[in-house]
Design a protein around this motif. Structure first.
Motif, PDB file in Angstrom:
ATOM      1  N   ALA A 201    -120.282  -0.246 -58.877  1.00  0.00           N
ATOM      2  CA  ALA A 201    -119.270   0.801 -58.762  1.00  0.00           C
ATOM      3  C   ALA A 201    -118.059   0.531 -59.641  1.00  0.00           C
ATOM      4  CB  ALA A 201    -118.832   0.931 -57.299  1.00  0.00           C
ATOM      5  N   SER A 202    -117.825  -0.743 -59.986  1.00  0.00           N
ATOM      6  CA  SER A 202    -116.663  -1.082 -60.812  1.00  0.00           C
ATOM      7  C   SER A 202    -116.934  -0.917 -62.295  1.00  0.00           C
ATOM      8  CB  SER A 202    -116.246  -2.526 -60.534  1.00  0.00           C
ATOM      9  OG  SER A 202    -117.176  -3.430 -61.120  1.00  0.00           O
ATOM     10  N   LEU A 203    -118.184  -0.634 -62.679  1.00  0.00           N
ATOM     11  CA  LEU A 203    -118.566  -0.462 -64.090  1.00  0.00           C
ATOM     12  C   LEU A 203    -118.313  -1.722 -64.904  1.00  0.00           C
ATOM     13  CD1 LEU A 203    -116.955   3.056 -64.672  1.00  0.00           C
ATOM     14  CD2 LEU A 203    -119.201   2.523 -63.705  1.00  0.00           C
ATOM     15  N   GLY A 204    -118.174  -2.861 -64.227  1.00  0.00           N
ATOM     16  CA  GLY A 204    -117.895  -4.101 -64.945  1.00  0.00           C
ATOM     17  C   GLY A 204    -116.452  -4.240 -65.383  1.00  0.00           C
ATOM     18  N   VAL A 205    -115.571  -3.370 -64.880  1.00  0.00           N
ATOM     19  CA  VAL A 205    -114.145  -3.405 -65.238  1.00  0.00           C
ATOM     20  C   VAL A 205    -113.406  -4.189 -64.149  1.00  0.00           C
ATOM     21  CG1 VAL A 205    -112.082  -2.049 -65.701  1.00  0.00           C
ATOM     22  CG2 VAL A 205    -114.329  -1.200 -66.426  1.00  0.00           C
ATOM     23  N   PRO A 206    -112.839  -5.348 -64.471  1.00  0.00           N
ATOM     24  CA  PRO A 206    -112.186  -6.161 -63.433  1.00  0.00           C
ATOM     25  C   PRO A 206    -111.124  -5.415 -62.641  1.00  0.00           C
ATOM     26  CG  PRO A 206    -112.474  -7.462 -65.425  1.00  0.00           C
ATOM     27  CD  PRO A 206    -112.867  -6.053 -65.781  1.00  0.00           C
ATOM     28  N   MET A 207    -110.318  -4.611 -63.334  1.00  0.00           N
ATOM     29  CA  MET A 207    -109.267  -3.880 -62.633  1.00  0.00           C
ATOM     30  C   MET A 207    -109.868  -2.975 -61.560  1.00  0.00           C
ATOM     31  SD  MET A 207    -106.481  -1.141 -64.134  1.00  0.00           S
ATOM     32  CE  MET A 207    -107.733   0.112 -64.472  1.00  0.00           C
ATOM     33  N   LEU A 208    -110.962  -2.276 -61.882  1.00  0.00           N
ATOM     34  CA  LEU A 208    -111.598  -1.397 -60.909  1.00  0.00           C
ATOM     35  C   LEU A 208    -112.196  -2.195 -59.760  1.00  0.00           C
ATOM     36  CD1 LEU A 208    -113.421   1.268 -63.124  1.00  0.00           C
ATOM     37  CD2 LEU A 208    -111.247   1.461 -61.913  1.00  0.00           C
ATOM     38  N   LEU A 209    -112.795  -3.331 -60.066  1.00  0.00           N
ATOM     39  CA  LEU A 209    -113.412  -4.128 -59.015  1.00  0.00           C
ATOM     40  C   LEU A 209    -112.358  -4.636 -58.035  1.00  0.00           C
ATOM     41  CD1 LEU A 209    -115.831  -5.384 -57.709  1.00  0.00           C
ATOM     42  CD2 LEU A 209    -115.692  -7.282 -59.337  1.00  0.00           C
ATOM     43  N   HIS A 210    -111.259  -5.156 -58.559  1.00  0.00           N
ATOM     44  CA  HIS A 210    -110.206  -5.650 -57.668  1.00  0.00           C
ATOM     45  C   HIS A 210    -109.605  -4.508 -56.837  1.00  0.00           C
ATOM     46  CE1 HIS A 210    -110.240  -9.789 -58.923  1.00  0.00           C
ATOM     47  NE2 HIS A 210    -110.136  -9.452 -60.204  1.00  0.00           N
ATOM     48  N   ALA A 211    -109.452  -3.339 -57.455  1.00  0.00           N
ATOM     49  CA  ALA A 211    -108.923  -2.194 -56.710  1.00  0.00           C
ATOM     50  C   ALA A 211    -109.893  -1.776 -55.611  1.00  0.00           C
ATOM     51  CB  ALA A 211    -108.668  -1.021 -57.662  1.00  0.00           C
ATOM     52  N   LEU A 212    -111.185  -1.769 -55.933  1.00  0.00           N
ATOM     53  CA  LEU A 212    -112.198  -1.413 -54.940  1.00  0.00           C
ATOM     54  C   LEU A 212    -112.204  -2.409 -53.787  1.00  0.00           C
ATOM     55  CD1 LEU A 212    -114.619   0.241 -53.985  1.00  0.00           C
ATOM     56  CD2 LEU A 212    -116.073  -1.124 -55.504  1.00  0.00           C
ATOM     57  N   LEU A 213    -112.103  -3.684 -54.105  1.00  0.00           N
ATOM     58  CA  LEU A 213    -112.113  -4.694 -53.054  1.00  0.00           C
ATOM     59  C   LEU A 213    -110.867  -4.581 -52.169  1.00  0.00           C
ATOM     60  CD1 LEU A 213    -113.506  -7.801 -54.975  1.00  0.00           C
ATOM     61  CD2 LEU A 213    -114.727  -6.145 -53.557  1.00  0.00           C
ATOM     62  N   ASP A 214    -109.735  -4.208 -52.752  1.00  0.00           N
ATOM     63  CA  ASP A 214    -108.541  -3.969 -51.936  1.00  0.00           C
ATOM     64  C   ASP A 214    -108.792  -2.822 -50.945  1.00  0.00           C
ATOM     65  OD1 ASP A 214    -107.163  -5.984 -53.167  1.00  0.00           O
ATOM     66  OD2 ASP A 214    -106.051  -4.668 -54.527  1.00  0.00           O
ATOM     67  N   ASP A 215    -109.417  -1.755 -51.434  1.00  0.00           N
ATOM     68  CA  ASP A 215    -109.699  -0.611 -50.566  1.00  0.00           C
ATOM     69  C   ASP A 215    -110.691  -0.972 -49.471  1.00  0.00           C
ATOM     70  OD1 ASP A 215    -107.986   1.070 -51.923  1.00  0.00           O
ATOM     71  OD2 ASP A 215    -109.528   1.857 -53.249  1.00  0.00           O
ATOM     72  N   LEU A 216    -111.721  -1.721 -49.834  1.00  0.00           N
ATOM     73  CA  LEU A 216    -112.723  -2.114 -48.839  1.00  0.00           C
ATOM     74  C   LEU A 216    -112.118  -3.035 -47.780  1.00  0.00           C
ATOM     75  CD1 LEU A 216    -115.825  -2.670 -51.134  1.00  0.00           C
ATOM     76  CD2 LEU A 216    -115.428  -0.797 -49.546  1.00  0.00           C
ATOM     77  N   ALA A 217    -111.201  -3.885 -48.207  1.00  0.00           N
ATOM     78  CA  ALA A 217    -110.525  -4.744 -47.240  1.00  0.00           C
ATOM     79  C   ALA A 217    -109.737  -3.903 -46.244  1.00  0.00           C
ATOM     80  CB  ALA A 217    -109.590  -5.720 -47.956  1.00  0.00           C
ATOM     81  N   ALA A 218    -109.178  -2.800 -46.704  1.00  0.00           N
ATOM     82  CA  ALA A 218    -108.425  -1.921 -45.809  1.00  0.00           C
ATOM     83  C   ALA A 218    -109.352  -1.146 -44.876  1.00  0.00           C
ATOM     84  CB  ALA A 218    -107.582  -0.936 -46.628  1.00  0.00           C
ATOM     85  N   VAL A 219    -110.543  -0.794 -45.372  1.00  0.00           N
ATOM     86  CA  VAL A 219    -111.515  -0.065 -44.548  1.00  0.00           C
ATOM     87  C   VAL A 219    -112.002  -0.939 -43.417  1.00  0.00           C
ATOM     88  CG1 VAL A 219    -113.824   0.941 -44.536  1.00  0.00           C
ATOM     89  CG2 VAL A 219    -112.217   1.514 -46.350  1.00  0.00           C
ATOM     90  N   GLY A 220    -112.250  -2.210 -43.694  1.00  0.00           N
ATOM     91  CA  GLY A 220    -112.707  -3.147 -42.668  1.00  0.00           C
ATOM     92  C   GLY A 220    -114.208  -3.221 -42.604  1.00  0.00           C
TER      93      GLY A 220
END
Length: 891
Positions: A201-220
């Motif tokens: 889902a991050s397309l191999g872009v570190p910025m997108l991956l870190h942003a996605l992981l921040d969101d997933l951490a909030a989702v729980g």
């Protein structure tokens, strides 16, 4: 944490640093799309350079920088007075040379594409002279889309001759690196497939991956659902914001193509549609797609955005009006090119209610198909969308009639309100008559039986066409069916007025069915009357209703082929109110399949998604599951229907019969008998004593016999036999004779059972024949005619095996074993000899449960549990409860 997948790039910079320390500098240009980790790479290169003794000067360029601002910030303290730019560049070069004399320098410049032109010209000037000074310049540059003729001269890549710089490209992170980043954030417990989905889902872009992981951490919790479900889980999250930032940095062409791909969602992004929706065509479109593919944002042919999260995030940055316009344009283009209506409808559902005829037609076409396929949720969504449109009254009435009939399946009174509105808007008499049956049945299903009858009477009064009016009044009888008293009263009224009507009319057809169920006419006479009715002509709006009734009548009269053909015609024609007959059609199909022993077909018909847990079709599914020896499934379904289904409907009678049959199979004759007798009481209250619908007397008689009450068994069997002889089908007569034979026992019982076998052999009811053969075989063995009995039982076993009926096969094998026959694979003792009911009881007993606990868990009486345990002890060769666990250990 160390940078991942960047070893080669860091090695290139390290090599340039070693050369710099030897006295010959170099410019290294690191290029990558925004978010690819250029800043992190630059910072790591600086830390490594400092570790080797190099001095590091850093600057991050920014858009507001004015003339010379970036250069002043990079070289603070450098002289800034000179006659012209060339002199200034020489002056600062000499100052830099002096500064590097003490120790080699690393100039780290981030996002050079944001710097002013003078700064980029100075870097070009410096690059031509770096081989003379120990200065390493590492510059990062964002790769942005620059199509539509946008200028590219600000990009340093295009200013520098290739010989003056070492180019380092930052591609996307590999999947393994993405997984490692996820694990570094959340630990090794994250499943491999989930971690890889995050990386994708991050397309191999570190910025997108870190942003996605921040969101997933909030989702729980619920990561897989989030990753599959799209950005609606966190529309204002960091991932969506990062995507919108990247989109905003792209040129107009790239933004338009990305949004068009999001709208078209892959399968429709053809060469014809993509240019029309995006506004980008020709070489520009090919160039954008090529770059997006290289970047990893687009995959496949036709092209599609690489991940649902990416698609939804891209679309979240588009204004609703713009998105709706794109969907409408796509829908119209698909319609004009003759695409399937489903493809057109997918886009129309994302626009406001349609008004154009082509759009309304597309949605209704898909809705009608969805109704026929049982996809009620889709049909409701489509029809509600059309109903919200400003349509002319007659057209809106047609939509509301379909919508109301569907809504009535789950919420009868809500459906009735829609149908009432459709009736009010519909000026055509024929269409009003077509809406009437659905309205009446919806009101009745919602508990408003009297209201249903009154509403249909009122509709009939308002019809000038006499035949239509008569038909609507006849339908009022069907609407009265849930209330026994109203049903009987309306039937008697109808019988009183049919003498002067055509024998081909709908009222005559309903009276004929009533007389058959009441035991007043035979199956042959019913079939003859139905064929006479079918040969006539009736008002088209009432035709589906009459055909459905006629099909049912022929099935009950054992004319199953003709009956099924008529019912299938109703299902395929799908009049606006046809969904109201969905339960009847599905139940009748399953009913006939059960009679013929086609149990898997019965499961398929009875599990139509439109009629899940509806008593009549659910009853047939329960019967099929019992015969397939899937008793746990049958009990779960029966419990669900018992908890949820309305009990006033005529369908509840069918369910009571099926539930009684299930109780009997579970080894609980007391509960089975209670259900059979309640079913019978309800049928008698409806003045339907005949055996045409369900053999409740037969099964009640057999249960009485099992409980040691032969007199009660014989009484019920004789009643049923008298009615069966009037009805006249071999199936009904054979069933009644079987019950009579079991009740009588001895020689008289054996003769009755032989007659039952002869009758059932001429009927379409193969399972009933197998049951009668088993009882005849047992009777002959009990009379001392073992060989004759075993021959009959062998025939029963062969027929049961051909049917593929596990329960009947087991019953025949058990009877043969008891008769002393040797059977390959047939267990007469040991765990294999246990019946399904006995096995459930002994399992619980072996696990330490007491008899009262087993009674509660299996819904059995104490006597039934004790009987099962006694039989099981005998078969297992044990005498104590404590021995059960050891005997069953290998099971």
């Amino acid at each position: 944490m160390a940078l991942l997948d960047r070893d080669d790039q860091l090695a290139t910079i390290a090599a340039a640093a070693r050369r710099t320390r030897d006295g010959a500098g170099r410019l290294v240009l690191v290029r990558g799309q925004p978010g690819s980790g250029k800043t992190s790479l630059l910072a790591e290169a600086g830390r490594r350079a400092e570790a080797t003794g190099m001095r590091v000067l850093r600057i991050a360029c920014r858009e507001p920088d004015g003339p010379d601002a970036a250069l002043d910030r990079l070289l603070p303290g450098a002289p800034g007075a000179a006659a012209d730019e060339h002199a200034l560049f020489h002056q600062r070069y000499r100052w830099l040379h002096q500064l590097a004399a003490d120790s080699p320098l690393l100039l780290a410049v981030d996002d050079v594409d944001l710097a002013d032109d003078a700064f980029q010209r100075w870097l070009t000037f410096l690059a031509r002279r770096l081989d003379r000074v120990p200065v390493l310049v590492v510059v990062t540059e964002r790769l942005l889309f620059r199509y539509s003729g946008a200028p590219v001269d600000r990009e340093l890549t295009h200013r520098l001759p290739g010989s003056l710089a070492t180019l380092v490209d930052l591609g996307p992170l590999g999947a393994d690196a993405g997984v490692a980043l996820v694990r570094a954030r959340f630990g090794a417990a994250v499943p491999e497939e989930v971690a890889r989905e995050c990386a994708r889902a991050s397309l191999g872009v570190p910025m997108l991956l870190h942003a996605l992981l921040d969101d997933l951490a909030a989702v729980g919790e619920g990561w897989p659902e989030v990753l599959a479900g799209g950005a609606e889980w966190f529309p204002r999250g960091r991932y969506g914001a990062a995507i919108r930032t990247l989109v905003s940095l792209a040129a107009w062409d790239a933004r338009q193509v990305g949004r068009a791909l999001g709208v078209l969602d892959g399968e429709e992004a053809t060469e014809a549609l993509l240019p029309a929706v995006s506004g980008v065509d020709g070489p520009w479109l090919r160039a954008v797609l090529q770059q997006l593919r290289h970047q990893g944002s687009v995959v496949g042919t036709p092209p599609r955005l690489a991940h649902p999260l990416l698609r939804d995030a891209v679309l979240s940055g588009v204004e609703p009006a713009e998105r709706q316009a794109a969907h409408r344009a796509a829908a119209k283009l698909l319609y004009e090119r003759g695409a399937p209506a489903e493809a057109v409808a997918r886009h129309l559902l994302r626009t406001p209610g349609p008004t154009e005829p082509w759009a309304v037609d597309s949605l209704l076409c898909v809705a009608d198909g969805a109704i026929g396929e049982g996809r009620t949720d889709l049909a409701l969504r489509l029809l509600r969308h059309v109903a919200d449109s400003p349509l002319p009254s007659p057209a809106l009435a047609e939509v509301l009639s379909r919508l109301g009939a569907l809504e009535a399946l789950s919420d009868p009174l809500a459906g009735a309100r829609r149908l009432g509105e459709a009736l009010r808007l519909q000026p055509d008499e024929g269409r009003r008559a077509a809406i009437a049956p659905a309205l009446g049945m919806a009101l009745a299903a919602g508990g408003e039986v009297a209201g249903a009858v009154a509403a249909l009477d009122e509709i009939a009064e308002g019809l000038a066409d006499v035949e239509l009016a008569e038909g609507v009044r006849a339908v009022a009888v069907l609407a009265a069916a849930p209330d026994d008293a109203v049903w009987v009263a309306r039937l008697e009224q109808l019988r009183a007025v049919t003498d002067g009507m055509s024998p081909e009319s709908l009222p005559h057809a309903i009276v004929t069915l009533y007389e058959a169920g009441a035991g007043r006419i035979s199956a042959a006479e019913l079939a003859a009357r139905v064929r006479h009715v079918l040969a006539g002509r009736w008002p088209a709006p009432l035709d589906p209703c009459l055909r459905a009734l006629a099909g049912s009548a022929l099935c009950w009269a054992d004319r199953t082929e003709e009956g099924h053909r008529l019912i299938d015609e109703v299902a395929e024609g799908m009049a606006p109110f046809a969904p109201q007959f969905a339960t009847h059609v599905a139940g009748q199909r399953a009913d006939t399949a059960v009679v013929a022993g086609r149990y898997e077909r019965a499961l398929a018909a009875g599990r139509d998604p439109r009629v899940a847990s509806t008593p009549y079709p659910a009853a047939q599914v329960v019967l099929a599951l019992v015969e397939l020896d899937r008793l746990d499934e049958a009990r779960r379904l029966a419990d669900d229907v018992t908890a949820r289904a309305p009990r006033m409907s005529w369908e509840w009678n069918f369910f009571l019969f099926a539930r009684g049959y299930l109780h009997a199979a579970l080894g609980d004759p007391d509960r089975a008998l209670a259900d059979y007798l309640e079913c019978g009481e309800r049928q008698l209250a409806r003045r339907f004593p005949g055996p045409m619908l369900m053999p409740w007397r037969v099964e009640a008689a057999l249960t009485h016999a099992e409980l040691g009450r032969p007199a009660d068994a014989a009484r019920l069997a004789e009643e049923d036999l008298a009615l069966a002889r009037t009805w006249g089908t071999e199936r009904a007569v054979g069933r009644a004779l079987r019950a009579r034979g079991v009740a009588l026992g001895g020689e008289d019982g054996e003769r009755a059972l032989a007659e039952a076998v002869a009758a059932l052999a001429r009927s379409p009811a193969e399972p009933d024949l197998v049951r009668a053969l088993v009882d005849l075989g047992r009777a002959r063995v009990a009379l001392g005619r073992g060989r004759a009995g075993r021959e009959v039982l062998h025939e029963a076993l062969a027929r049961a095996e051909r049917l593929g009926a596990p329960r009947l096969t087991r019953l025949a094998r058990t009877a043969l074993a008891a008769a002393g026959a040797r059977l390959r694979g047939a267990a007469r003792s040991g765990p294999g000899a246990l019946t399904a009911a006995e096995r459930r009881v002994v399992r619980l007993a072996a696990d330490g449960h007491s008899n009262p606990e087993i009674c509660a868990a299996l819904h059995l009486t104490r006597r039934t549990v004790e009987t099962h345990l006694t039989n099981a002890y005998r078969k297992l060769g044990i005498t104590r409860r404590a021995q059960l666990a050891e005997v069953l250990a290998d099971e």
